[in-house]
Structures are given as C-alpha cells and as structure tokens.
Design a protein around this motif. Structure first.
Motif, PDB file in Angstrom:
ATOM      1  N   LYS B  71       0.921  -1.053   0.158  1.00 46.79           N
ATOM      2  CA  LYS B  71      -0.145   0.079   0.080  1.00 46.79           C
ATOM      3  C   LYS B  71       0.968   1.106   0.111  1.00 46.79           C
ATOM      4  O   LYS B  71       0.513   2.061  -0.889  1.00 46.79           O
ATOM      5  CB  LYS B  71      -0.831  -0.148   1.373  1.00 46.79           C
ATOM      6  CG  LYS B  71      -1.812   1.291   1.241  1.00 46.79           C
ATOM      7  CD  LYS B  71      -2.942   1.111   2.403  1.00 46.79           C
ATOM      8  CE  LYS B  71      -3.816   2.290   2.594  1.00 46.79           C
ATOM      9  NZ  LYS B  71      -3.336   3.397   3.316  1.00 46.79           N
ATOM     10  N   GLN B  72       1.868   1.199   0.841  1.00 44.44           N
ATOM     11  CA  GLN B  72       2.856   2.496   0.752  1.00 44.44           C
ATOM     12  C   GLN B  72       3.365   2.623  -0.365  1.00 44.44           C
ATOM     13  O   GLN B  72       3.548   3.684  -1.006  1.00 44.44           O
ATOM     14  CB  GLN B  72       3.638   2.168   1.599  1.00 44.44           C
ATOM     15  CG  GLN B  72       3.307   2.291   3.359  1.00 44.44           C
ATOM     16  CD  GLN B  72       4.385   2.116   4.445  1.00 44.44           C
ATOM     17  OE1 GLN B  72       5.542   1.166   4.044  1.00 44.44           O
ATOM     18  NE2 GLN B  72       4.154   2.876   5.625  1.00 44.44           N
ATOM     19  N   ALA B  73       3.734   1.639  -1.174  1.00 44.46           N
ATOM     20  CA  ALA B  73       4.715   1.527  -2.320  1.00 44.46           C
ATOM     21  C   ALA B  73       3.675   2.098  -3.247  1.00 44.46           C
ATOM     22  O   ALA B  73       3.910   3.004  -4.139  1.00 44.46           O
ATOM     23  CB  ALA B  73       4.882  -0.057  -2.819  1.00 44.46           C
ATOM     24  N   ALA B  74       2.294   1.696  -3.590  1.00 43.41           N
ATOM     25  CA  ALA B  74       1.345   2.278  -4.382  1.00 43.41           C
ATOM     26  C   ALA B  74       1.061   3.662  -4.359  1.00 43.41           C
ATOM     27  O   ALA B  74       0.920   4.439  -5.322  1.00 43.41           O
ATOM     28  CB  ALA B  74       0.016   1.311  -4.173  1.00 43.41           C
ATOM     29  N   ASP B 138      -3.822  -7.558 -12.406  1.00 40.01           N
ATOM     30  CA  ASP B 138      -3.959  -8.456 -11.267  1.00 40.01           C
ATOM     31  C   ASP B 138      -2.471  -8.491 -10.686  1.00 40.01           C
ATOM     32  O   ASP B 138      -1.142  -8.716 -11.454  1.00 40.01           O
ATOM     33  CB  ASP B 138      -4.281  -9.740 -12.078  1.00 40.01           C
ATOM     34  CG  ASP B 138      -4.607 -11.103 -10.931  1.00 40.01           C
ATOM     35  OD1 ASP B 138      -4.388 -10.708  -9.742  1.00 40.01           O
ATOM     36  OD2 ASP B 138      -5.001 -12.015 -11.626  1.00 40.01           O
ATOM     37  N   MET B 139      -2.508  -8.423  -9.256  1.00 40.95           N
ATOM     38  CA  MET B 139      -1.305  -8.462  -8.660  1.00 40.95           C
ATOM     39  C   MET B 139      -0.942  -9.865  -7.944  1.00 40.95           C
ATOM     40  O   MET B 139      -2.042 -10.211  -6.986  1.00 40.95           O
ATOM     41  CB  MET B 139      -1.133  -7.466  -7.710  1.00 40.95           C
ATOM     42  CG  MET B 139      -1.141  -5.945  -8.219  1.00 40.95           C
ATOM     43  SD  MET B 139      -1.123  -4.546  -6.999  1.00 40.95           S
ATOM     44  CE  MET B 139      -2.592  -4.743  -6.015  1.00 40.95           C
ATOM     45  N   ASP B 140       0.151 -10.385  -8.145  1.00 40.77           N
ATOM     46  CA  ASP B 140       0.589 -11.468  -7.094  1.00 40.77           C
ATOM     47  C   ASP B 140      -0.377 -12.867  -7.211  1.00 40.77           C
ATOM     48  O   ASP B 140       0.204 -13.841  -7.299  1.00 40.77           O
ATOM     49  CB  ASP B 140       0.737 -11.204  -5.553  1.00 40.77           C
ATOM     50  CG  ASP B 140       1.131 -12.067  -4.422  1.00 40.77           C
ATOM     51  OD1 ASP B 140       2.313 -12.482  -4.816  1.00 40.77           O
ATOM     52  OD2 ASP B 140       0.613 -12.679  -3.908  1.00 40.77           O
ATOM     53  N   ARG B 294       7.869  -3.554  -5.783  1.00 38.03           N
ATOM     54  CA  ARG B 294       8.072  -3.900  -7.506  1.00 38.03           C
ATOM     55  C   ARG B 294       6.358  -4.028  -7.972  1.00 38.03           C
ATOM     56  O   ARG B 294       5.985  -3.626  -9.098  1.00 38.03           O
ATOM     57  CB  ARG B 294       8.975  -5.038  -7.687  1.00 38.03           C
ATOM     58  CG  ARG B 294       9.323  -5.052  -9.075  1.00 38.03           C
ATOM     59  CD  ARG B 294      10.356  -6.080  -9.188  1.00 38.03           C
ATOM     60  NE  ARG B 294      11.521  -5.650  -9.094  1.00 38.03           N
ATOM     61  CZ  ARG B 294      12.656  -6.551  -9.337  1.00 38.03           C
ATOM     62  NH1 ARG B 294      12.560  -7.770  -9.592  1.00 38.03           N
ATOM     63  NH2 ARG B 294      13.999  -5.935  -9.313  1.00 38.03           N
ATOM     64  N   ILE B 295       5.563  -5.065  -7.150  1.00 40.16           N
ATOM     65  CA  ILE B 295       4.574  -5.386  -7.749  1.00 40.16           C
ATOM     66  C   ILE B 295       3.394  -4.080  -7.494  1.00 40.16           C
ATOM     67  O   ILE B 295       2.743  -3.863  -8.744  1.00 40.16           O
ATOM     68  CB  ILE B 295       4.112  -6.871  -7.154  1.00 40.16           C
ATOM     69  CG1 ILE B 295       4.724  -7.885  -7.224  1.00 40.16           C
ATOM     70  CG2 ILE B 295       2.642  -6.976  -7.397  1.00 40.16           C
ATOM     71  CD1 ILE B 295       4.817  -9.008  -6.461  1.00 40.16           C
ATOM     72  N   HIS B 296       3.234  -3.472  -6.620  1.00 37.34           N
ATOM     73  CA  HIS B 296       2.326  -2.781  -6.140  1.00 37.34           C
ATOM     74  C   HIS B 296       2.633  -1.125  -7.047  1.00 37.34           C
ATOM     75  O   HIS B 296       1.967  -0.702  -7.862  1.00 37.34           O
ATOM     76  CB  HIS B 296       2.115  -2.288  -4.645  1.00 37.34           C
ATOM     77  CG  HIS B 296       1.360  -3.225  -4.068  1.00 37.34           C
ATOM     78  ND1 HIS B 296       2.075  -4.547  -3.433  1.00 37.34           N
ATOM     79  CD2 HIS B 296       0.028  -3.637  -3.719  1.00 37.34           C
ATOM     80  CE1 HIS B 296       1.260  -5.181  -2.948  1.00 37.34           C
ATOM     81  NE2 HIS B 296      -0.145  -4.708  -3.014  1.00 37.34           N
ATOM     82  N   ALA B 299       2.187  -1.869 -10.753  1.00 33.49           N
ATOM     83  CA  ALA B 299       0.891  -1.884 -11.069  1.00 33.49           C
ATOM     84  C   ALA B 299       0.300  -0.384 -11.373  1.00 33.49           C
ATOM     85  O   ALA B 299      -0.284  -0.151 -12.265  1.00 33.49           O
ATOM     86  CB  ALA B 299      -0.172  -2.135  -9.991  1.00 33.49           C
ATOM     87  N   ILE B 300       0.970   0.591 -10.648  1.00 33.93           N
ATOM     88  CA  ILE B 300       0.642   1.915 -10.805  1.00 33.93           C
ATOM     89  C   ILE B 300       1.312   2.342 -12.310  1.00 33.93           C
ATOM     90  O   ILE B 300       0.632   2.844 -13.120  1.00 33.93           O
ATOM     91  CB  ILE B 300       1.230   3.010 -10.015  1.00 33.93           C
ATOM     92  CG1 ILE B 300       0.778   2.836  -8.544  1.00 33.93           C
ATOM     93  CG2 ILE B 300       1.468   4.325 -10.408  1.00 33.93           C
ATOM     94  CD1 ILE B 300      -0.594   3.726  -8.309  1.00 33.93           C
ATOM     95  N   VAL B 301       2.509   1.967 -12.437  1.00 33.24           N
ATOM     96  CA  VAL B 301       3.211   2.386 -13.701  1.00 33.24           C
ATOM     97  C   VAL B 301       2.408   1.768 -14.961  1.00 33.24           C
ATOM     98  O   VAL B 301       2.340   2.101 -15.905  1.00 33.24           O
ATOM     99  CB  VAL B 301       4.581   1.658 -13.758  1.00 33.24           C
ATOM    100  CG1 VAL B 301       5.280   2.090 -15.044  1.00 33.24           C
ATOM    101  CG2 VAL B 301       5.359   2.427 -12.929  1.00 33.24           C
TER     102      VAL B 301
END
Lengths: 342, 345
Positions: B71-74, B138-140, B294-296, B299-301
């Motif tokens: 969440k912080q990363a996103a 879709d993540m993870d 990297r995953i979250h 997803a933004i990118v």
C-alpha cells in the motif's frame, strides 16, 4: 435387610456417585486415553522435555481460560478474550522502543509505564464489556462479539499492518525466560490457576459467582448484587486476557494483528471440555486445568505423529464435539434427577 | 555526475526504444537503484499523467506486513505519477474482499489493481469493470486463471522459484548433505503450494538431503512456535529449516534460541525489513525477496501506461509479468533494505 438388598443399594449408590462425578471423570478419562495413545504412537511424546513443551504451550490459553472460567461459571460467555489479549499485547509493544526496521509510529515510554498503560487498556475494555452487559443489558454473547471487533480494531490501528518485536524487560522475563530450566510463562499460569482456584473456592466472591451461575433469581433474592458479580467476572476475564496477551507477545517474540485469534476457541474449549457447565454454576479451575491438559496434549501430540495435516483439523473438532456432548448429556441427567427429586 | 549521465542514458534508451510510460515501468521494475527524485523526473519525461488519475487498489489484507508495504509503495509511486489511490482492504477474508470489490466496481476508475485473497472469488465484479473498459491489473495472486478473465496484465513473482532459490542457498551451504525441515504456510494457498514445489524440486535433486518434517503452520507464528517446540524435542539433529515466510521463521528462531539450537540454518521468504535485519546479523541465513513494492508500484506504472500511453495487453505489456526478487544473504542485505526504503523492490 438381606445381603442382596445391601449390595444392590451399594451398587446403586456407587453408580449414583459415578454419574454425579461424570462431568469430572469424563474429561480426565479423555486425558488419560490421549496420553496413552500418543505415548505409544510417538517415542518423542512421553519425555520430560515435551512435558515442558506442553506446559509452555498451554500457558497463554490457560491464563485466558482462568478469567473465562469466572465468566462461564456465571452462565455468560466472553468472545473477546483473544481480541483483548491481542490488543493488550500490541499496546505494551506500542509503548516500547522498537528497532529501526519496525515501521510503526509508536510512543516509547518507561517499561513500567508501558505495562501500566496496557493493564489500564485491558481493564478499560473489560469495564466496557461489564457496562454493556449489566447496565445496558446487552447479552454477553453480543456485547463481547462487538468487543472482539473493537479489540481487533485497536490492534489494527496501532500496528497498521506492521509487526513489533520488543516488549518491556519485565514482560520478557515473565513470558520468555527460564528459572532453573522451568519456563517462567508456566509459573505465571500456575500463579493464575492458584489465585483463581482460591478465589472461587474460599472467598465469598467465589461463592457468589457459583450462586449467580447456578440460579440467578435465587442469588438476587438472597441479596447478592448479581450485576456487580457479573461485571466483576467480565473485568477479571479481560485483565487475565490482557496479561495473557502481554506474556504471549514476549513468548512468541512479536506483536502482530490477529496473532491470538486461534486462542478464542482454545480458551473456551479448555473451560468447557474440562467439564465446567456452559449454563453456569458448576465446574471450576480444577476442571479448567484438565481441559487445558486435554487440549494441550491433543495439539502437541498431533504434531508428534505423522498424520495428514488436513485430517488433524477434523480430529480436533471431533474430540471437542465428543467432550461437549458429554457435558450437555451430564447436564440433562442432572436436570432429570433434580426434577424427579422434586 | 556519473549518476546523472546514467539517468540520461537510460532516458535516451527509453526514448530510442519508442516506449513511453512502459519504459519508466521497466526502469523502475528493474530495481536498478533509481532514486525517487530521478524517478519523478523520468515519470515527467515519459508517462506521468497531466490530469490526476483515479485508481482503486485492493490487496489480500493490510494486517499482513507485505500488503501494508505494498500500500505504501502504491501510494508512493501514485504520487510520482499523479495517481490518486483509493484503498479497498481485503481484510484477509474472501467474503469481505468480495464486498469491497463489489463496492469498487460500482464506481468509476481510470484503472484498478487487485491482489485476490481467494482465487475465483472476485470474477463477477472484476468482469464488470473490464466490461466497462477499466484496465484491471492483477497482482501476485490470480483473480481467475488468465484464460478465463481478460485482465490487463498479471504482475506476480514465481513462488516455485522463490521456494527453490532459498532451499538451494541452504542446501549449498550444507554442501548438499543434511537434515532439513520445511514449515509450510496454509496448504490451500497457491503461494505456499508453489514454494513447497520449489523446495521439493531442490531436495529431489540433492539425494544427500533428508526432509525430517513438512507440516503446515498456516502462516501463524503461534503454530510455528508450537511445531518447533516439538521438532526440537523430537529431532536431535536439524541442519536447516525452510519457512514459507519470514514471520514464521523469526518466531521459530525464538524457540531455537531458547534451547540453544541456533546452529540451524534458517531460510525464509518475503525479505521484509525485520528479516533483512535477521539475515544481516546472522539469525537467519537467507531469505528471498517477494517484491511487494515492485508489484504494487509496477501496477501504478502499468495502469498509467495503459491510460495515458494507450498500452494494451500483448502490445507493450505482456499478459504475465514475472516479478521475481533475488535471494537475500548477508552480502546484499544492506542494499536490499535501501531499495525497500525507496519502494524499488
């Protein structure tokens, strides 16, 4: 009186005694059977080292179960024990200095103050349970269900998905050290069991607990302040849970959300499997000890034998069900006997 | 100076390659040590949206440290790419997450990113969003098998690889000979299944290794402690232990320490900061990074690239992006922590 009559009378007397003691005998027999079974099934089970494991493993559940015994003896239930334990464990860690990699905006204070704040937190939550149940009149099942959510909410809010590792030294000493090879957390459990037993057996307050659970109306007519007794039982239960949470966090080495969720069922099961009546008034700490040992031996023993992991869950459930059936069955026999006597 | 050159050459490369926003995604996903400031500059040059974009995110449950870090990363990468992130917590409960995603699907979004708690439980609301033209990342964990649902892309690590990589590190340290215990996550969890498969594949290739036990602790630290009480009583010699996540590994370490059995080599999965610290000070031997950031962040990118760059599945972004992280040992622990501090891995 002929010999035959005497022996028949003796037999019926002993069968009456057996039946009246069924509630205590059945869990004890279950425990013995489990001990024999696991000792045969696994050579590593019946060792001193493993006995110490079992004692340590039942400690957190046991401290919770002591408080829960008071509530269940009153004929009430507390579903918030695990949640309050979790929240209190997290509160004490929240007020302790954490390592730099722990990403929690916490407030470190002196160890004694952290413990005092945690104790205040669990007492406060217990008071809310007591207020809701006795003053507002919410059934304890629903009130403590709400408190279960509140406890989980406090936990979530404080750790915000992170894990805290440090607790004050006093809590570490109680939860995660040894005295002459004996785990201190087990000593804490023994102290709680002893105080719980003495309170229930030898004090006026203890007798009132049994009276409230046995026949609430009669207790009220006898001048017992039923609401006060119920409220006190709920606060005692919350404080026991809080302390279980604190030493539990020290024992497992981390404070995290949902850490003790699995302990709710275990704590209730320990009390009820031991033979304390879910309807109140009968049972006690002795029963809780047997119940704790049954669950402890069962959980530990299943780890020692090579068995399908999926099957384990079912076996635990079935043994719990069997114990509950005995509990209710014995309760029914007593009711019938009472009705016949009247 | 050299860093500046490095970033310029990277930008040149991206431009030359004709990739717009996806380029910055690739650069970020590469985790090559780009600072957030540089990334912001790159984002502006490549794919940062002019108007603020609205994105909805949901992962398994914020009580899990891995999800909280995600969440912080996103949010971090959202700020850099001008994306306003709204969170729908899965609460580690399939039913609660379904309700959250139903609510999500009744609103308008530029793109959404979801990590399902349970496979197959979110198909209907997700399909509704796909039908409305919203790119769903879709993540993870699979929302549904990729041939059943047309998600924009699937960003996930290879659990089998992670299990195998850490087991390999342990086996190598033991010289291919020794006694090992695997402590599994929840058996129904696909991540746990993959990690177990990876573990088994390495063990099968090393006949000198003996597996003493492989019971599940269901990601639960109290169960992991209980199991290890028993293992340490039952087995006088245990050379290595592989845990399906670091939290269970650290809980079991406490048990080992209290019995003076700290000679056991411990391997875990996730490489969250407490585990990196444990690897750095020798409590754990190795862990493998399950790259939450990297995953979250990815997803933004990917979402921005889809909206502003018109990137389509199969044209610019593949249907399945494998986001494996490296094995973390003492040698690379400090760098791994730094990358996490900046949400790069």
């Amino acid at each position: 009186m002929t010999f035959q009559q005497t022996s028949t009378a003796r037999a019926s007397k002993s069968s009456l005694f057996l039946r009246s003691q069924m509630r205590n005998i059945a869990p004890f027999a279950t425990l013995i059977l489990l001990l024999i079974f696991f000792s045969i099934a696994s050579p590593s089970f019946a060792t001193i080292d493993n006995a110490s494991n079992i004692l340590t493993q039942i400690s957190v559940t046991g401290i919770m179960a002591v408080g829960l015994t008071f509530v269940i003896l009153c004929g009430e239930i507390d579903l918030s024990v695990a949640s309050i334990a979790n929240a209190t464990g997290i509160v004490v860690a929240y007020f302790t200095l954490q390592e730099s990699y722990v990403n929690i905006a916490n407030i470190p204070v002196a160890g004694w103050l952290a413990v005092a704040l945690a104790l205040a937190a669990c007492t406060g939550l217990g008071l809310v349970n007591a207020f809701g149940t006795t003053v507002i009149g919410i059934p304890s099942f629903i009130m403590t269900l709400a408190m279960m959510q509140i406890g989980a909410g406090i936990s979530a809010l404080l750790v915000r998905g992170q894990i805290a590792y440090n607790v004050p030294d006093i809590v570490s000493t109680l939860g995660a050290s040894n005295v002459g090879g004996f785990p201190t957390i087990a000593l804490v459990l023994l102290a709680f069991l002893l105080v719980g037993h003495v309170t229930l057996t030898y004090t006026r307050f203890g007798r009132y607990i049994y009276m409230v659970g046995g026949n609430r109306e009669a207790a009220e007519y006898s001048g017992v302040n039923v609401k006060l007794i119920l409220g006190a039982a709920l606060v005692i239960c919350a404080v026991c849970s809080g302390i279980a949470g604190m030493v539990g966090v020290a024992h497992f080495g981390s404070a995290q959300q949902n850490e003790f969720d699995g302990y709710l069922l275990d704590a209730i099961a320990a009390v009820v499997v031991g033979g304390t009546s879910l309807f109140g008034g009968r049972g006690g700490i002795g029963n809780t000890i047997v119940g704790l040992c049954v669950l402890g031996v069962l959980n530990n023993g299943l780890d020692h034998i090579q068995i399908d992991s999926f099957l384990k869950i079912l076996i635990r459930g079935l043994i719990l069900l069997a114990a509950l059936i005995v509990n209710v069955y014995v309760q029914n026999i007593r009711s019938v006997e009472r009705a016949e006597g009247a | 100076m050299s860093e500046d050159k490095h970033s310029k050459s990277r930008r040149d490369f991206i431009r030359t390659a004709g990739v717009t926003a996806a380029g910055s995604a690739a650069a970020m996903l590469g985790g090559l040590g780009i600072s957030p400031a540089m990334a912001q500059e790159m984002a502006a040059a490549t794919g940062r949206s002019e108007k603020p974009l609205k994105a909805a995110f949901s992962n398994a449950g914020l009580q899990a440290t891995w999800c909280a870090q995600g969440k912080q990363a996103a949010e971090h990468w959202g700020k850099l790419f001008n994306v306003e992130v709204t969170w729908f917590d899965g609460q580690l409960d399939a039913v609660k997450q379904r309700a959250a995603i139903d609510n999500m699907a009744s609103q308008k979004w530029d793109f959404v990113a979801i990590q399902a708690f349970g496979i197959g439980t979110l198909i209907q609301p997700v399909q509704k969003m796909i039908d409305a033209g919203i790119p769903v990342i879709d993540m993870d964990t699979l929302i549904a098998p990729l041939d059943k649902i047309n998600v924009h892309t699937f960003l996930a690590p290879n659990n089998e690889f992670m299990g195998a990589a850490v087991t390999q590190a342990l086996v190598q340290k033991l010289g291919g000979k020794g006694k090992i215990i695997m402590t599994q996550g929840a058996l129904g969890h696909t991540g746990a299944q993959g990690r177990a498969k990876g573990f088994q594949s390495v063990i099968a290739a090393n006949p000198g290794m003996e597996v003493l036990d492989d019971q599940p602790a269901d990601w639960d630290v109290t169960k992991a402690s209980r199991l290890w009480d028993t293992y340490l009583t039952k087995y006088p010699q245990i050379d290595a232990a592989f845990f399906h996540n670091d939290d269970m590994a650290l809980a079991a370490y406490n048990v080992m320490k209290s019995r003076g059995r700290t000679d056991i080599l411990i391997g875990g999965v996730d490489a969250m900061p407490p585990a990196i610290a444990a690897v750095a000070d020798g409590r754990m031997y190795a862990t493998v990074r399950n790259p939450s950031s990297r995953i979250h962040g990815g997803a933004i990118v990917a979402g921005v690239a889809a909206v502003t760059g018109g990137e389509k599945t199969g044209e610019g972004i593949p249907k399945n992006v494998v986001t494996d992280g490296p094995v973390v040992t003492k040698d690379n622990a400090a760098g791994m922590q730094w990358m996490q501090n900046h949400f790069l891995i």
